[in-house]
Enzyme design. Structure first.
Site, short mmCIF file in Angstrom:
data_model
loop_
_atom_site.label_atom_id
_atom_site.label_comp_id
_atom_site.label_asym_id
_atom_site.label_seq_id
_atom_site.Cartn_x
_atom_site.Cartn_y
_atom_site.Cartn_z
N GLY A 236 41.39 45.48 38.39
CA GLY A 236 42.21 44.43 39.01
C GLY A 236 42.75 43.46 37.98
O GLY A 236 42.10 43.18 36.97
N GLY B 153 44.09 39.69 37.98
CA GLY B 153 44.24 38.50 38.83
C GLY B 153 44.66 37.31 38.00
O GLY B 153 44.81 37.40 36.78
N ALA B 154 44.82 36.17 38.70
CA ALA B 154 45.25 34.94 38.02
C ALA B 154 44.20 34.51 37.01
O ALA B 154 44.52 33.95 35.96
CB ALA B 154 45.45 33.84 39.05
N GLN B 155 42.96 34.79 37.33
CA GLN B 155 41.89 34.29 36.48
C GLN B 155 41.47 35.24 35.38
O GLN B 155 40.88 34.82 34.40
CB GLN B 155 40.69 34.00 37.38
CG GLN B 155 40.07 32.64 37.13
CD GLN B 155 38.60 32.67 37.46
OE1 GLN B 155 38.17 33.38 38.36
NE2 GLN B 155 37.83 31.91 36.73
N GLY B 156 41.75 36.51 35.58
CA GLY B 156 41.32 37.44 34.55
C GLY B 156 41.59 38.89 34.91
O GLY B 156 42.22 39.18 35.92
N LYS C 114 34.53 41.23 34.03
CA LYS C 114 35.75 40.42 34.13
C LYS C 114 35.96 39.65 32.83
O LYS C 114 35.07 38.93 32.38
CB LYS C 114 35.63 39.45 35.31
CG LYS C 114 36.77 38.48 35.42
CD LYS C 114 36.97 38.07 36.86
CE LYS C 114 36.96 36.59 37.04
NZ LYS C 114 37.11 36.23 38.45
N ASP D 241 39.51 27.97 50.25
CA ASP D 241 40.58 28.84 49.74
C ASP D 241 40.20 30.31 49.85
O ASP D 241 40.55 31.11 48.98
CB ASP D 241 40.86 28.44 48.28
CG ASP D 241 42.23 28.95 47.80
OD1 ASP D 241 43.11 29.16 48.66
OD2 ASP D 241 42.39 29.15 46.58
P1 AMP Z 1 39.81 38.03 40.25
O1 AMP Z 1 40.33 37.91 38.85
O2 AMP Z 1 38.39 37.61 40.40
O3 AMP Z 1 40.73 37.38 41.26
O4 AMP Z 1 39.82 39.58 40.60
C1 AMP Z 1 40.99 40.34 40.63
C2 AMP Z 1 40.75 41.64 41.38
O5 AMP Z 1 39.80 42.45 40.68
C3 AMP Z 1 40.15 41.48 42.79
O6 AMP Z 1 41.13 41.24 43.76
C4 AMP Z 1 39.49 42.82 42.99
O7 AMP Z 1 40.44 43.78 43.39
C5 AMP Z 1 39.01 43.19 41.60
N1 AMP Z 1 37.59 42.82 41.45
C6 AMP Z 1 37.11 41.62 41.06
N2 AMP Z 1 35.76 41.62 41.02
C7 AMP Z 1 35.38 42.85 41.39
C8 AMP Z 1 34.10 43.49 41.56
N3 AMP Z 1 32.96 42.84 41.32
N4 AMP Z 1 34.09 44.78 41.96
C9 AMP Z 1 35.25 45.44 42.18
N5 AMP Z 1 36.47 44.91 42.05
C10 AMP Z 1 36.55 43.63 41.66
#
Ligand code: AMP
Length: 391
Positions: free
Chosen positions: A25, A27-30, A47, A143
């Site tokens: 994934g 995302g905004a954070q990583g 992450k 949120d």
């Molecule tokens: P985040 O940066 O936390 O918003 O994560 C971005 C995306 O990574 C999420 O929407 C999930 O699709 C995937 N993701 C994050 N953490 C996990 C995890 N522990 N297991 C599986 N997928 C994850």
């Protein structure tokens, strides 16, 4: 020893104990990767926080998430297994990696599927258990959204993040990602006070989306979103209006008046499983009843988390040990208190909200995070599985 992987243009530099990395994934954070941990012999998610020290907002958020992940211990909240950095001094410190339990997909992907009542109610039950646990630690999320909720194919669910910090005004972020606000409650959109059931609104939005197959209130901004809400649910009462700040009240009161629609119009029978068995009809009417109690603009009239947990649609899953798990790590472990940071402040009771109010420079946040990461490095020493030596 560190191994290096690349995903898009992002470098992952991880201890050799982690193998078989694959991107999951962005995302905004990583960026999140799946991997296998040869030491604990389990699949994990790693992450890498994206530029955590680019500004105070990022640094503070990283610290808060890190602290809370360590503190909270519940099966419906993601758990932190390890943390590391490839840099070996504070001066060089730049990257933070968090190792978590690996899940299969986020809820955005699940919402697209045709869920039966059993799966849908079980997912909602677990969300409510996780939320209740956060509330018991004094954390009101505000949120919750599908991209921050992850599930496994066995239908187990975990919440990934801890939402908005109590202090507002720090949400400005220089990222290319658009912040999703569709699931935010009226009291958040309108800048009012809030209580625990602010999170019930988000659960209602997620449940409604599971049934409708589309976002309920897809506003392009807060104003557009408010319009979508009142067009469907109706203009709120004057007692609600009276609680708004004057400028917001002026705007809200001058919108056209809407009656709103009954819930059997908003969520008609055709959206529910089509078999006409007695059981299926009963479940559909229970689901609609729950929605009508969660998607209530005025929080004074919205159902509470406890009431939702005993609602007929959800209660079938009720298990006291899941609903009322109070195993906050801070209450049972002294290791958290022994961190340098907490020695100067009282032990979190349970979550030390002063973090939300604290103002530090990027350099100071960096040092605080570095101490946290070092504590993990010391605890797990990220042993190299090949020769058994710490790197
Ligand atoms: P985040 O940066 O936390 O918003 O994560 C971005 C995306 O990574 C999420 O929407 C999930 O699709 C995937 N993701 C994050 N953490 C996990 C995890 N522990 N297991 C599986 N997928 C994850």
């Amino acid at each position: 020893m560190m191994n290096v992987y690349h995903f898009r243009d992002i470098e992952f530099r991880v201890p050799a104990r982690y193998i078989e990395l694959s991107a999951r994934g962005f995302g905004a954070q990583g960026t999140v990767c799946a991997a296998y941990d040869t030491v604990s012999r389990q699949n994990v998610a790693i992450k890498k926080l994206s530029r955590p020290f680019q500004n105070v907002t990022h640094a503070k958020r990283a610290y808060r998430e890190f602290k809370l992940m360590k503190l909270v211990n519940h099966k419906n909240i993601i758990g932190l297994l390890n943390a590391f950095t490839p840099q070996s001094t504070l001066e060089e410190f730049q990257d933070v990696y968090l190792v978590m339990e690996l899940m299969d997909a986020n809820l955005c992907q699940v919402i697209q599927m045709d869920l039966d009542h059993e799966r849908m109610s079980y997912l909602l039950y677990q969300m409510l258990c996780g939320i209740k646990h956060l509330h018991s630690a004094g954390i009101i999320h505000r949120d919750l959204k599908p991209s921050n909720i992850v599930v496994k194919s066995d239908c187990t669910l975990k919440i990934l993040d801890f939402g908005l910090a109590r202090t507002a005004g720090t949400t400005f972020m220089m990222t290319p990602y658009v912040v999703t606000r569709y699931y935010r409650a009226p009291e958040v959109i309108l800048g009012m006070g809030y209580k625990e059931n602010v999170d019930i609104w988000s659960v209602g939005c997620i449940m409604g989306e599971m049934i409708r197959g589309g976002v309920l209130f897809p506003g392009t901004d807060h104003i557009d979103q408010w319009n979508k809400i009142i067009e469907q649910l109706g203009t709120p009462s004057s007692s609600f209006m009276a609680r708004l700040q004057p400028t917001v009240r002026n705007y809200v009161e001058n919108r056209p008046r809407y009656q709103g629609y009954a819930f059997d119009r908003l969520f008609p029978d055709v959206l529910f499983p089509s078999d006409s068995s007695e059981h299926s009809r009963l479940k559909a009417s229970q689901a609609r009843d729950l929605l009508s109690r969660m998607l209530v603009v005025d929080p004074e009239h919205r159902i509470s988390v406890d009431q939702a947990l005993v609602h007929s649609y959800i209660h079938v899953w009720y298990d006291e040990s899941e609903v009322n798990a109070v195993s906050m790590k801070s209450l049972v472990s002294t290791s958290v208190k022994n961190l340098g940071v907490n020695n100067r402040t009282p032990a979190p009771g349970p979550y030390d909200h002063s973090v939300d109010e604290r103002e530090h420079t990027v350099e100071q946040w960096k040092e605080l995070i570095y101490q946290e990461v070092m504590e993990y490095e010391a605890r797990t020493n990220n042993t190299d599985p090949v020769d058994g030596n710490a790197r």
